[in-house]
Design a protein around this motif. Structure first.
Motif, short mmCIF file in Angstrom:
data_model
loop_
_atom_site.label_atom_id
_atom_site.label_comp_id
_atom_site.label_asym_id
_atom_site.label_seq_id
_atom_site.Cartn_x
_atom_site.Cartn_y
_atom_site.Cartn_z
N UNK A 1 0.80 -1.30 0.05
CA UNK A 1 -0.03 -0.01 -0.06
C UNK A 1 0.86 1.40 0.06
N UNK A 2 1.95 1.16 0.86
CA UNK A 2 2.70 2.40 0.90
C UNK A 2 3.62 2.58 -0.64
N UNK A 3 3.81 1.42 -0.98
CA UNK A 3 4.71 1.42 -2.44
C UNK A 3 3.66 2.17 -3.61
N UNK A 4 2.47 1.92 -3.51
CA UNK A 4 1.50 2.58 -4.43
C UNK A 4 1.45 3.97 -4.24
N UNK A 5 1.59 4.51 -3.13
CA UNK A 5 1.80 5.99 -2.90
C UNK A 5 3.17 6.66 -3.48
N UNK A 6 4.20 5.75 -3.75
CA UNK A 6 5.34 6.21 -3.80
C UNK A 6 5.79 6.17 -5.54
N UNK A 7 4.83 5.39 -5.88
CA UNK A 7 4.88 5.23 -7.60
C UNK A 7 4.69 6.56 -8.30
N UNK A 8 5.84 6.94 -9.16
CA UNK A 8 5.83 8.08 -9.72
C UNK A 8 5.83 8.08 -11.38
N UNK A 9 5.31 8.81 -11.99
CA UNK A 9 5.51 9.05 -13.37
C UNK A 9 6.88 9.70 -13.76
#
Length: 359
Positions: free
Chosen positions: A308-316
């Motif tokens: 879940x935390x990794x989802x928020x850290x994903x960037x374009x």
């Protein structure tokens, strides 16, 4: 006859009026003047006389334990009546076992278990809370409070016990335990995946990767069947879950790759039930700790936290977030946005923000 007592406190003198009637809880209220206390006592007694007081009220006939037992049975019947599938019926059975376990523990630990409802005070529950906190987590105590509070609400609204006071609302619930700020390191992730690869059970590695990269609840992962999956459309239909609202879950290319990496079980895609899944993880984790390959006692639920935390850290490529909070919620199924903000969104690596172009 009401009693009016003079009370000397830090803020000056006040007058406390008390009304005691057989079969009823004691009514009391404080006033700045004696005349107001007497006026309230007269009006309240008049209302009681007008309504009529039962010599032995329903509250006096039923004990705390019996009321809680009846509440649990009603809850179970309503859950079974609304169940539309075998999966939902199993969920009802699990919920019923959990409530029954709490009932049995209260029967042993709560001194007023066999006391009539109207005689139990919030102080009695607070005393039990303080004693139980010595060996149970605050979150566990809060679950007991919820069960007791729901029982009192039903007694007041459905059983005609309008003279009751909800003691679980008056007694302070223990503050929830602060959310863990633990984040798995890249080395921890690599070690876990590598060691899973050495396990002879292909489904076990797939399950661990799924939890680490997809982030569903363990109960949801364990309940997935082949009928729930549509790999062509990249969707997982989770019709029944903890929060009781169905949601179609979009599957990432990584999730599809994991699902295609092993032979599915029947009927469970990941072969085993939730309890077995958790037990096997604990055995695997403890082995890694004993061998010195990881140091933190990582829980299976920590894998969901990490995903879940990794989802928020994903960037374009331009540094903007790849996924918005409603996208993440569609996957993880969190009902409360506060939980997502307070537990996950605030665990972002600050360097990932500092390094955003233009920040």
């Amino acid at each position: 006859m009401a009693s009016i007592d003079k009370v000397q406190g830090k803020r000056g003198t006040s007058w406390k009026a008390r009304i005691r009637r057989k079969g009823m809880r004691t009514l009391s209220r404080s006033f700045k003047t004696k005349s107001n206390a007497e006026k309230w006592a007269r009006q309240t007694e008049a209302e009681i006389d007008q309504k009529g007081v039962r010599d032995i009220t329903q509250e006096a006939k039923i004990s705390f334990g019996q009321a809680l037992h009846d509440h649990i049975e009603i809850e179970h019947r309503e859950c079974q009546r609304q169940a539309t599938s075998d999966k939902r019926k199993k969920t009802c059975a699990k919920k019923y076992r959990g409530m029954t376990d709490k009932l049995n523990i209260l029967k042993t630990d709560f001194e007023q278990f066999n006391t009539p409802l109207y005689k139990i005070r919030s102080a009695d529950l607070s005393k039990w809370r303080d004693e139980t906190l010595k060996f149970r987590q605050p979150s566990t105590i809060r679950n007991y409070y919820s069960l007791i509070s729901n029982m009192y609400k039903r007694a007041i609204s459905d059983w005609g016990m309008d003279g009751l006071t909800n003691i679980a609302m008056q007694s302070n619930r223990p503050a929830p335990k602060k959310a863990s700020l633990f984040r798995m390191s890249a080395q921890d992730k690599a070690t876990i995946i590598e060691e899973c690869g050495k396990d002879g059970r292909i489904w076990f590695r797939a399950m661990v990767e799924w939890q680490m990269w997809v982030g569903l609840r363990a109960s949801e992962t364990a309940s997935i069947t082949a009928e729930d999956l549509d790999l062509k459309s990249r969707l997982l239909r989770m019709n029944e879950n903890k929060t009781d609202f169905p949601r179609p879950i979009p599957l990432s290319s990584k999730a599809i790759k994991i699902l295609r990496s092993f032979e599915w079980g029947n009927p469970r895609v990941f072969h085993v039930a939730e309890n077995t899944m958790s037990t096997e993880w604990i055995i695997f984790r403890n082995k890694l700790i004993t061998e010195g390959k990881i140091s933190h006692p990582i829980k299976l639920h920590d894998l969901r936290h990490e995903a879940t935390s990794a989802y928020f850290e994903m960037k374009r490529k331009d540094g903007s977030p790849l996924m918005q909070i409603h996208h993440v919620r569609q996957i993880t199924g969190h009902k409360s946005l506060d939980v997502m903000f307070n537990i996950y969104a605030n665990q972002l690596d600050p360097n990932s923000v500092v390094n955003i172009p233009g920040f």
